[in-house]
Design a protein around this motif. Sequence first.
Motif, PDB file in Angstrom:
ATOM      1  N   SER A 111       0.819  -1.220   0.000  1.00 44.81           N
ATOM      2  CA  SER A 111       0.000   0.000   0.000  1.00 44.81           C
ATOM      3  C   SER A 111       0.848   1.263   0.000  1.00 44.81           C
ATOM      4  CB  SER A 111      -0.929   0.011   1.220  1.00 44.81           C
ATOM      5  OG  SER A 111      -0.190   0.108   2.426  1.00 44.81           O
ATOM      6  N   SER A 112       2.138   1.153   0.311  1.00 42.64           N
ATOM      7  CA  SER A 112       3.006   2.336   0.431  1.00 42.64           C
ATOM      8  C   SER A 112       3.040   3.164  -0.842  1.00 42.64           C
ATOM      9  CB  SER A 112       4.427   1.896   0.787  1.00 42.64           C
ATOM     10  OG  SER A 112       4.461   1.119   1.963  1.00 42.64           O
ATOM     11  N   LEU A 113       2.948   2.516  -2.000  1.00 43.09           N
ATOM     12  CA  LEU A 113       3.054   3.233  -3.271  1.00 43.09           C
ATOM     13  C   LEU A 113       1.937   4.261  -3.439  1.00 43.09           C
ATOM     14  CD1 LEU A 113       3.988   0.238  -5.598  1.00 43.09           C
ATOM     15  CD2 LEU A 113       5.515   1.982  -4.678  1.00 43.09           C
ATOM     16  N   LEU A 114       0.762   3.969  -2.915  1.00 42.83           N
ATOM     17  CA  LEU A 114      -0.351   4.922  -3.037  1.00 42.83           C
ATOM     18  C   LEU A 114      -0.148   6.109  -2.112  1.00 42.83           C
ATOM     19  CD1 LEU A 114      -2.571   4.352  -5.084  1.00 42.83           C
ATOM     20  CD2 LEU A 114      -1.491   2.238  -4.306  1.00 42.83           C
ATOM     21  N   TYR A 115       0.522   5.902  -0.976  1.00 42.14           N
ATOM     22  CA  TYR A 115       0.863   7.026  -0.099  1.00 42.14           C
ATOM     23  C   TYR A 115       1.882   7.936  -0.789  1.00 42.14           C
ATOM     24  CZ  TYR A 115      -1.441   4.720   3.867  1.00 42.14           C
ATOM     25  OH  TYR A 115      -2.355   4.145   4.720  1.00 42.14           O
ATOM     26  N   GLU A 116       2.777   7.355  -1.563  1.00 43.77           N
ATOM     27  CA  GLU A 116       3.750   8.157  -2.304  1.00 43.77           C
ATOM     28  C   GLU A 116       3.063   8.970  -3.392  1.00 43.77           C
ATOM     29  OE1 GLU A 116       7.157   5.962  -3.603  1.00 43.77           O
ATOM     30  OE2 GLU A 116       7.188   4.730  -1.794  1.00 43.77           O
ATOM     31  N   LEU A 117       2.113   8.346  -4.090  1.00 45.65           N
ATOM     32  CA  LEU A 117       1.345   9.083  -5.090  1.00 45.65           C
ATOM     33  C   LEU A 117       0.568  10.217  -4.432  1.00 45.65           C
ATOM     34  CD1 LEU A 117       0.405   9.316  -8.036  1.00 45.65           C
ATOM     35  CD2 LEU A 117      -1.409   7.669  -7.499  1.00 45.65           C
ATOM     36  N   ALA A 118       0.023   9.952  -3.255  1.00 45.97           N
ATOM     37  CA  ALA A 118      -0.703  10.995  -2.521  1.00 45.97           C
ATOM     38  C   ALA A 118       0.228  12.132  -2.113  1.00 45.97           C
ATOM     39  CB  ALA A 118      -1.373  10.389  -1.285  1.00 45.97           C
ATOM     40  N   TYR A 119       1.483  11.818  -1.797  1.00 48.71           N
ATOM     41  CA  TYR A 119       2.457  12.859  -1.443  1.00 48.71           C
ATOM     42  C   TYR A 119       2.686  13.793  -2.631  1.00 48.71           C
ATOM     43  CZ  TYR A 119       6.882  15.043  -0.039  1.00 48.71           C
ATOM     44  OH  TYR A 119       7.867  15.950   0.266  1.00 48.71           O
ATOM     45  N   ILE A 120       2.902  13.204  -3.806  1.00 46.45           N
ATOM     46  CA  ILE A 120       3.144  14.004  -5.007  1.00 46.45           C
ATOM     47  C   ILE A 120       1.960  14.931  -5.282  1.00 46.45           C
ATOM     48  CG2 ILE A 120       3.513  13.876  -7.501  1.00 46.45           C
ATOM     49  CD1 ILE A 120       4.898  11.140  -6.954  1.00 46.45           C
ATOM     50  N   GLU A 121       0.748  14.402  -5.132  1.00 42.30           N
ATOM     51  CA  GLU A 121      -0.442  15.213  -5.395  1.00 42.30           C
ATOM     52  C   GLU A 121      -0.655  16.262  -4.295  1.00 42.30           C
ATOM     53  OE1 GLU A 121      -3.407  13.480  -8.199  1.00 42.30           O
ATOM     54  OE2 GLU A 121      -3.502  12.010  -6.580  1.00 42.30           O
ATOM     55  N   ARG A 161       3.630  11.446 -16.381  1.00 44.41           N
ATOM     56  CA  ARG A 161       3.734   9.985 -16.287  1.00 44.41           C
ATOM     57  C   ARG A 161       4.380   9.612 -14.946  1.00 44.41           C
ATOM     58  NH1 ARG A 161       6.617   7.195 -20.916  1.00 44.41           N
ATOM     59  NH2 ARG A 161       5.076   5.531 -20.678  1.00 44.41           N
ATOM     60  N   VAL A 162       3.788   8.620 -14.297  1.00 43.29           N
ATOM     61  CA  VAL A 162       4.255   8.153 -12.995  1.00 43.29           C
ATOM     62  C   VAL A 162       4.763   6.728 -13.142  1.00 43.29           C
ATOM     63  CG1 VAL A 162       3.645   7.774 -10.582  1.00 43.29           C
ATOM     64  CG2 VAL A 162       2.474   9.569 -11.899  1.00 43.29           C
ATOM     65  N   CYS A 163       5.952   6.482 -12.629  1.00 47.64           N
ATOM     66  CA  CYS A 163       6.535   5.137 -12.652  1.00 47.64           C
ATOM     67  C   CYS A 163       6.534   4.577 -11.238  1.00 47.64           C
ATOM     68  CB  CYS A 163       7.958   5.173 -13.205  1.00 47.64           C
ATOM     69  SG  CYS A 163       8.781   3.554 -13.207  1.00 47.64           S
ATOM     70  N   MET A 164       5.852   3.451 -11.038  1.00 46.90           N
ATOM     71  CA  MET A 164       5.832   2.771  -9.746  1.00 46.90           C
ATOM     72  C   MET A 164       6.662   1.493  -9.832  1.00 46.90           C
ATOM     73  SD  MET A 164       1.890   3.056  -8.395  1.00 46.90           S
ATOM     74  CE  MET A 164       1.194   4.614  -7.832  1.00 46.90           C
ATOM     75  N   ILE A 165       7.517   1.270  -8.839  1.00 49.86           N
ATOM     76  CA  ILE A 165       8.353   0.069  -8.796  1.00 49.86           C
ATOM     77  C   ILE A 165       8.287  -0.518  -7.398  1.00 49.86           C
ATOM     78  CG2 ILE A 165      10.671  -0.889  -9.075  1.00 49.86           C
ATOM     79  CD1 ILE A 165      11.317   1.353 -10.983  1.00 49.86           C
TER      80      ILE A 165
END
Length: 466
Positions: free
Chosen positions: A392-402, A412-416
């Motif tokens: 679930s951490s990746l969605l928290y990172e996306l939320a940080y960017i937003e 474009r967002v790259c998730m790894i």
Amino acid sequence: MAVLQRASTASTDFFVGLLPVHVLMVVILVSGMAMLWRVSRARDVYLVDYGCFLGEPRYRIPSAMALEHARLMTDIIEEESADFMARLHERSGIGEETSVPDSYRYMPPERGVEASRVEAELVISSAVDKVFARTTVNPKDIDTLIVACSFTTLTPVFADVVVNKYRLRADVQSVNLSGMGCSGALICVGLAQKLLQAAPPGKHKHVLIIATEILSSMLYNGTKREMLVPNVLFRMGAAAMIMTNSPERARFRLGPIVRTLTAARDSDYRCAFQEEDDKGITGINLSKELPVVAANALKSHIVAFCPRALPALELLRVAFSLVKQYVFPQPRATGRAEKGARPAFNKVFQHFCIHPGGRRVLHEVQRGLGLSDRDMEASHMTLHRFGNMASSSLLYELAYIEAKGRMSKGDRVCMISFSPGIDCSSVVWECINPAAADPNGPWAACIHRYPVHAQAQQLPQIAKMT
């Protein structure tokens, strides 16, 4: 002569008469091929929105509190083990506001079924409530439910818990994934993509994805140091996503998905291993070589990822650099060989969400991909504020960017992410509808304090972030 002329005229009239039939056949053939192409081609899949669990202040566990609890429970946690975890936390890059379940505060901690169920209902319900609140989708619109939780599987499974709580339709398809580790969310995205693309043309479908990890059953109270590490790194969290095959009201378009597995190598297979120690206590053994093993697995993954995700011009540039280095080799001391042949990921992608498996893992990924401190900011800050919340951490990172207001249309967002195995997964998203600031998002109350420059002594590479 007249006979030949009449024969020629008759022949011409005959073929002219056939011309419309041939044209009709060509039109039918072309139309059929176009129809087959439309049916067979991969249809676009979209992310409608997402929601993240945010623990109340009472769930937070400062390092001083954790150390005090550990030293009060001398019957199950030795003083040497407590000191080791304290030293590890100081170097981990994890801050003082991360959350753990109530079961961790009991003396001794509660690891039973009921504690796991209470924690799961708390974090899952919070994430799902938030994603429904951010969209016009309601529970009755959900056609498929996918839940990923690696180390805890109860009966009924967590997918059934969601069906019961939100009264999903009787014909909803549900999948409960376990053992997928920190790549679970991206694996769910890949599964959702296949299901949505298989839907009949014109039929709009919605898939609800939930990613979490239940800590109550994971706490290790033995003395083996490699198995104490997860106690320090992992924290409570959950995220929910709604995906669809319709662009209406969607926020992101799904791009390439790439997944590679290196479990055929023994070092990779055993780098994160659930087992019992000498006293029969179950835990997760995290190898000291995990960051290096993950970096090596990433190299193999990038070989598969680049042709799918990078534009042709960038691939040609890299290929030209490789040929040039082969024909005109440069001394390795200059570093030109490695740099020239490496794709310029930060020119292709505007944002990166790298799984915050630990400070060393993030540094290895940054070096391997040639990313800047700014590119890694969301990952480091998520590790600091929330800890490692598994997939679930990746969605928290996306939320940080937003929350920082950095997301624009077309970005474009790259998730790894990495899982035991090593299972490495990558997903690309394209923003088609930037959102306004979410007042109920996980970063709403603290985004003004980030990035945290006070971490400079622990993380010298992020001291200059802005």
